[in-house]
Scaffold this motif. Structure first.
Motif, PDB file in Angstrom:
ATOM      1  N   PRO A 265     -27.650  -1.511  -0.408  1.00  0.00           N
ATOM      2  CA  PRO A 265     -26.902  -0.273  -0.655  1.00  0.00           C
ATOM      3  C   PRO A 265     -26.527   0.409   0.655  1.00  0.00           C
ATOM      4  O   PRO A 265     -27.293   0.419   1.619  1.00  0.00           O
ATOM      5  N   GLY A 266     -25.330   0.969   0.683  1.00  0.00           N
ATOM      6  CA  GLY A 266     -24.864   1.671   1.875  1.00  0.00           C
ATOM      7  C   GLY A 266     -23.928   0.861   2.746  1.00  0.00           C
ATOM      8  O   GLY A 266     -23.277   1.425   3.635  1.00  0.00           O
ATOM      9  N   ILE A 267     -23.831  -0.463   2.516  1.00  0.00           N
ATOM     10  CA  ILE A 267     -22.899  -1.244   3.316  1.00  0.00           C
ATOM     11  C   ILE A 267     -21.477  -0.934   2.860  1.00  0.00           C
ATOM     12  O   ILE A 267     -21.240  -0.614   1.689  1.00  0.00           O
ATOM     13  N   PRO A 268     -20.505  -0.991   3.772  1.00  0.00           N
ATOM     14  CA  PRO A 268     -19.125  -0.664   3.381  1.00  0.00           C
ATOM     15  C   PRO A 268     -18.511  -1.727   2.478  1.00  0.00           C
ATOM     16  O   PRO A 268     -18.771  -2.921   2.639  1.00  0.00           O
ATOM     17  N   LEU A 269     -17.717  -1.269   1.542  1.00  0.00           N
ATOM     18  CA  LEU A 269     -17.060  -2.134   0.561  1.00  0.00           C
ATOM     19  C   LEU A 269     -15.601  -1.736   0.439  1.00  0.00           C
ATOM     20  O   LEU A 269     -15.209  -0.633   0.817  1.00  0.00           O
ATOM     21  N   THR A 270     -14.815  -2.627  -0.111  1.00  0.00           N
ATOM     22  CA  THR A 270     -13.461  -2.266  -0.518  1.00  0.00           C
ATOM     23  C   THR A 270     -13.070  -3.130  -1.697  1.00  0.00           C
ATOM     24  O   THR A 270     -13.792  -4.046  -2.085  1.00  0.00           O
ATOM     25  N   LEU A 271     -11.928  -2.822  -2.276  1.00  0.00           N
ATOM     26  CA  LEU A 271     -11.395  -3.607  -3.390  1.00  0.00           C
ATOM     27  C   LEU A 271     -10.047  -4.198  -3.014  1.00  0.00           C
ATOM     28  O   LEU A 271      -9.234  -3.546  -2.341  1.00  0.00           O
ATOM     29  N   VAL A 272      -9.841  -5.413  -3.446  1.00  0.00           N
ATOM     30  CA  VAL A 272      -8.556  -6.097  -3.317  1.00  0.00           C
ATOM     31  C   VAL A 272      -7.937  -6.176  -4.702  1.00  0.00           C
ATOM     32  O   VAL A 272      -8.616  -6.551  -5.672  1.00  0.00           O
ATOM     33  N   ALA A 273      -6.673  -5.813  -4.818  1.00  0.00           N
ATOM     34  CA  ALA A 273      -5.922  -5.957  -6.071  1.00  0.00           C
ATOM     35  C   ALA A 273      -4.921  -7.087  -5.906  1.00  0.00           C
ATOM     36  O   ALA A 273      -4.159  -7.103  -4.938  1.00  0.00           O
ATOM     37  N   VAL A 274      -4.937  -8.033  -6.829  1.00  0.00           N
ATOM     38  CA  VAL A 274      -3.960  -9.122  -6.840  1.00  0.00           C
ATOM     39  C   VAL A 274      -3.171  -9.007  -8.127  1.00  0.00           C
ATOM     40  O   VAL A 274      -3.742  -8.934  -9.217  1.00  0.00           O
ATOM     41  N   LEU A 275      -1.852  -8.988  -7.995  1.00  0.00           N
ATOM     42  CA  LEU A 275      -1.016  -8.924  -9.191  1.00  0.00           C
ATOM     43  C   LEU A 275       0.305  -9.631  -8.943  1.00  0.00           C
ATOM     44  O   LEU A 275       0.777  -9.676  -7.805  1.00  0.00           O
ATOM     45  N   PRO A 276       0.821 -10.238 -10.033  1.00  0.00           N
ATOM     46  CA  PRO A 276       0.201 -10.405 -11.340  1.00  0.00           C
ATOM     47  C   PRO A 276      -0.932 -11.430 -11.266  1.00  0.00           C
ATOM     48  O   PRO A 276      -0.976 -12.253 -10.373  1.00  0.00           O
ATOM     49  N   TRP A 277      -1.805 -11.392 -12.267  1.00  0.00           N
ATOM     50  CA  TRP A 277      -2.884 -12.369 -12.371  1.00  0.00           C
ATOM     51  C   TRP A 277      -2.864 -12.935 -13.788  1.00  0.00           C
ATOM     52  O   TRP A 277      -2.886 -12.184 -14.757  1.00  0.00           O
ATOM     53  N   ASP A 278      -2.806 -14.242 -13.897  1.00  0.00           N
ATOM     54  CA  ASP A 278      -2.724 -14.904 -15.199  1.00  0.00           C
ATOM     55  C   ASP A 278      -4.059 -14.765 -15.925  1.00  0.00           C
ATOM     56  O   ASP A 278      -5.082 -15.266 -15.458  1.00  0.00           O
TER      57      ASP A 278
ATOM     58  N   ASP B 278      -2.001   0.339  -5.892  1.00  0.00           N
ATOM     59  CA  ASP B 278      -0.763   0.924  -5.392  1.00  0.00           C
ATOM     60  C   ASP B 278      -0.202   0.103  -4.231  1.00  0.00           C
ATOM     61  O   ASP B 278       1.013  -0.104  -4.114  1.00  0.00           O
ATOM     62  N   ALA B 279      -1.088  -0.367  -3.349  1.00  0.00           N
ATOM     63  CA  ALA B 279      -0.633  -1.175  -2.214  1.00  0.00           C
ATOM     64  C   ALA B 279      -0.039  -2.492  -2.697  1.00  0.00           C
ATOM     65  O   ALA B 279       0.983  -2.957  -2.166  1.00  0.00           O
ATOM     66  N   ALA B 280      -0.652  -3.107  -3.714  1.00  0.00           N
ATOM     67  CA  ALA B 280      -0.109  -4.359  -4.250  1.00  0.00           C
ATOM     68  C   ALA B 280       1.249  -4.137  -4.903  1.00  0.00           C
ATOM     69  O   ALA B 280       2.169  -4.951  -4.741  1.00  0.00           O
ATOM     70  N   ARG B 281       1.392  -3.038  -5.632  1.00  0.00           N
ATOM     71  CA  ARG B 281       2.691  -2.726  -6.244  1.00  0.00           C
ATOM     72  C   ARG B 281       3.753  -2.523  -5.167  1.00  0.00           C
ATOM     73  O   ARG B 281       4.896  -2.985  -5.298  1.00  0.00           O
ATOM     74  N   ALA B 282       3.377  -1.833  -4.093  1.00  0.00           N
ATOM     75  CA  ALA B 282       4.327  -1.610  -3.006  1.00  0.00           C
ATOM     76  C   ALA B 282       4.716  -2.918  -2.340  1.00  0.00           C
ATOM     77  O   ALA B 282       5.887  -3.134  -1.998  1.00  0.00           O
ATOM     78  N   ALA B 283       3.751  -3.826  -2.169  1.00  0.00           N
ATOM     79  CA  ALA B 283       4.042  -5.106  -1.529  1.00  0.00           C
ATOM     80  C   ALA B 283       4.986  -5.941  -2.368  1.00  0.00           C
ATOM     81  O   ALA B 283       5.829  -6.675  -1.837  1.00  0.00           O
ATOM     82  N   ARG B 284       4.878  -5.840  -3.691  1.00  0.00           N
ATOM     83  CA  ARG B 284       5.806  -6.566  -4.558  1.00  0.00           C
ATOM     84  C   ARG B 284       7.206  -5.962  -4.501  1.00  0.00           C
ATOM     85  O   ARG B 284       8.211  -6.678  -4.599  1.00  0.00           O
ATOM     86  N   ALA B 285       7.264  -4.639  -4.332  1.00  0.00           N
ATOM     87  CA  ALA B 285       8.563  -3.972  -4.313  1.00  0.00           C
ATOM     88  C   ALA B 285       9.246  -4.084  -2.962  1.00  0.00           C
ATOM     89  O   ALA B 285      10.477  -4.073  -2.885  1.00  0.00           O
ATOM     90  N   GLU B 286       8.460  -4.194  -1.892  1.00  0.00           N
ATOM     91  CA  GLU B 286       9.004  -4.151  -0.532  1.00  0.00           C
ATOM     92  C   GLU B 286       8.537  -5.373   0.242  1.00  0.00           C
ATOM     93  O   GLU B 286       7.445  -5.388   0.814  1.00  0.00           O
ATOM     94  N   PRO B 287       9.330  -6.445   0.275  1.00  0.00           N
ATOM     95  CA  PRO B 287       8.898  -7.692   0.920  1.00  0.00           C
ATOM     96  C   PRO B 287       8.488  -7.519   2.382  1.00  0.00           C
ATOM     97  O   PRO B 287       7.637  -8.263   2.868  1.00  0.00           O
TER      98      PRO B 287
END
Length: 452
Positions: free
Chosen positions: A186-199, A342-351
Motif C-alpha cells: 500500500p502507498g506505491i503509486p498507481l495509474t490506470l490505462v484505458a484501451v478503447l475500443p476493446w472487444d 478521456d485521454a483515449a477518446r482524445a487520441a482516437r479523435a486526434e491522430p
C-alpha cells in the motif's frame, strides 16, 4: 510465476530438441526457448513474436484456420512462405479441464517430420507424450493465473463502478486482494490505462496480469464507469451533494459515457510522475487482437470488416489508449479512470496525439471530453456532410494554425488563393465570420468535439 513457465518451456525444448515458444490464447508471448546456434534461421513469424511479444491478427487467423483452438492433441502446421511461415511447426495445445489457455510452438527444421503425434488410434511418440504432459502443467498454471486475474479484475470493476459512498469499501477489498496475490505494498503509486475500443465478445475479456507492472485489468461495457448507467443524453448523473474542484469531486460530476466498450488496466509505477511502465503496458495491449474497432463500429464508420478466424469477431483498428495521472490512493482510481478514458477518446479523435497519450498532454480535449455527449453544434452541421469533409479539415487546420494563412496553406499543401476560397465557403455555409474571435472559438471547439 513467469519463471515457472520458462522452466517448463525449456523442458519441452530439451525433450524434443527444438526451440519452443509459449503463447497465450491471444498469441501474446509468455516464454521462449533459446536458439542454440546461429545456423538456426527463424522465420518472420517467430521473429516478430519474440521481438514484439505478440503475433499479428492475420497470423493468428492463419494458424487458427488449422483448428488449433479445438485440438486436444499435438498437430502439425506445414510451412507456407507466402504467409511468412518458412518452417513447419508442431503445435501443442495448452489446456486445462477442457479449456484452451495457450499454445506451445516447436519449430521443425525437418528432424521432427517423422515424429508420431498420436491420434486416430496411433499412440504418440513418448517424447510427444512427455511434452503434452508438460503442456498440461502449463495449462494448470495459466488457469490459476487467469482465475486470480479475473478476481482482481472483478474487484477493480467494482471500484470503478462504485458510487462515492461505496468507494472506501471497494478500495479496501481491492487492496487486500492485491496484497495477498501480488505482494502489493500500500502507498506505491498507481495509474490506470484505458484501451478503447476493446472487444468484449469473448467471455474472458481481461488479459492475464503477466506484463511488468500490470496488476489487474477489467473490461467495461459501453457507458461503463463511476455511477453506472448513462442518462439518455449520454451523460452519467452525479449523486446529490457531490462535486467540488478536486480530483475526487471530478469523478462524481456529470460526464460523457464511453461510446464503445473499453479495457481498464491497473499499473504499478516507480513514482507518481514516471508513467513509462503504463505506456509500455498500453502499447502492448494495443497490439492485442481485442484492441480496435469492432466490425459493427467499423461498419458504422464506413470501414471494411477485416477477416479473422472462423467464428471470431475480429477487432479492427484503430484503437487508442489513454493514461491517467499517478496516484497513491486506491479511492482516487475512479478519477484516474476518467482521465485515462478521456485521454483515449482524445487520441482516437486526434491522430497527432498518437495511439497512446497521457491525460495531461491532450490540451483542450481535457475540457471537451467532460462535456455531455450531444448532437454536434448546429453551426457546423453543413461541414459534417461527406461532400464538405475537405472544407471541415481546412477550417480546423486553419484554426489549429492560429489563423496564419501561409502556414495553413503549407500544411494542407494548397495554394493560398485556394485556401481563401475554401474559407469563404466555410463562412457562407456556417454563417460565421472567421475574423471574429468568438466565432473562431465556436467553430474550432465544435469541429473537435464532433470527432469525440
Amino acid at each position: 510465476m513467469r519463471g515457472d513457465y520458462q522452466q517448463l518451456v525449456d523442458e519441452i525444448s530439451a525433450a524434443l530438441g527444438a526451440p519452443a515458444t509459449l503463447e497465450d490464447r491471444d498469441f501474446g508471448l509468455i516464454a521462449f526457448g533459446a536458439h542454440e546456434s546461429d545456423d538456426e534461421v527463424m522465420d518472420p513469424v517467430r521473429t516478430r513474436s519474440i521481438l514484439q511479444r505478440r503475433s499479428s491478427a492475420a497470423v493468428r487467423a492463419w494458424f487458427e484456420a488449422f483448428g488449433i483452438a479445438r485440438a486436444k492433441t499435438a498437430l502439425r502446421i506445414p510451412p507456407d512462405p507466402a504467409a511468412g511461415v518458412f518452417k513447419g511447426r508442431i503445435c501443442l495445445p495448452v489446456r486445462h479441464r477442457g479449456i484452451v489457455h495457450g499454445y506451445v510452438w516447436l519449430l521443425d527444421d525437418g528432424h521432427l517430420t517423422d515424429l508420431e503425434l498420436g491420434g486416430r488410434g496411433a499412440p504418440p511418440d513418448p517424447r510427444i507424450a512427455q511434452a503434452m504432459e508438460t503442456a498440461s502443467r502449463i495449462g494448470a498454471l495459466l488457469a490459476d493465473e487467469a482465475r486470480a486475474g479475473s478476481e482482481l479484475g472483478d474487484l477493480l470493476r467494482e471500484l470503478l463502478d462504485a458510487p462515492a459512498a461505496g468507494r472506501p469499501a471497494a478500495a479496501d477489498a481491492l487492496r487486500d486482494a492485491l496484497r495477498d496475490s501480488l505482494r502489493f505494498t500500500p502507498g506505491i503509486p498507481l495509474t490506470l490505462v484505458a484501451v478503447l475500443p476493446w472487444d468484449t465478445s469473448d467471455t474472458d475479456t481481461a488479459p492475464l496480469p503477466g506484463l511488468p507492472g500490470l496488476l489487474a485489468a477489467c473490461a467495461l461495457p459501453a457507458g461503463g464507469g463511476p455511477e453506472g448507467v448513462p442518462a439518455a443524453d449520454g451523460t452519467q448523473a452525479a449523486p446529490p451533494g457531490t462535486g467540488g474542484g478536486d480530483r475526487a469531486g471530478a469523478a462524481d460530476r456529470p460526464r460523457p459515457a464511453a461510446a464503445v466498450p473499453s479495457l481498464a488496466a491497473l499499473v504499478r509505477l516507480r513514482s507518481p510522475g514516471a508513467l513509462a511502465p503504463a505506456r509500455a503496458v498500453a502499447e502492448h495491449l494495443l497490439r492485442s487482437p481485442r484492441a480496435g474497432a469492432s466490425p459493427t463500429e467499423a461498419s458504422a464508420r464506413g470501414g471494411p470488416a477485416a477477416g479473422g478466424g472462423a467464428g471470431q469477431s475480429a477487432p479492427l483498428g484503430p484503437g487508442a489508449a489513454g493514461i491517467g495521472a499517478g496516484t497513491s490512493e486506491l479511492t482516487a482510481l475512479p478519477a484516474t479512470w476518467r482521465e485515462a478514458l478521456d485521454a483515449a477518446r482524445a487520441a482516437r479523435a486526434e491522430p497527432r496525439l498518437g495511439p497512446v497519450t497521457q491525460w495531461d498532454a491532450i490540451g483542450a480535449y481535457r475540457m471537451l471530453t467532460t462535456l455531455p455527449k450531444t448532437a454536434p453544434d448546429p453551426v457546423i452541421g453543413p461541414l459534417l456532410t461527406p461532400a464538405h469533409a475537405e472544407l471541415a479539415r481546412t477550417a480546423e487546420v486553419f484554426l489549429d494554425c492560429a489563423g496564419q494563412a501561409s502556414r495553413t496553406a503549407q500544411v494542407l499543401g494548397i495554394h493560398r488563393q485556394t485556401l481563401y476560397y475554401r474559407l469563404g465557403r466555410v463562412e457562407k455555409l456556417t454563417g460565421l465570420d472567421l475574423g471574429d474571435g468568438e466565432h473562431r472559438l465556436l467553430l474550432h471547439m465544435a469541429l473537435k468535439a464532433a470527432r469525440l
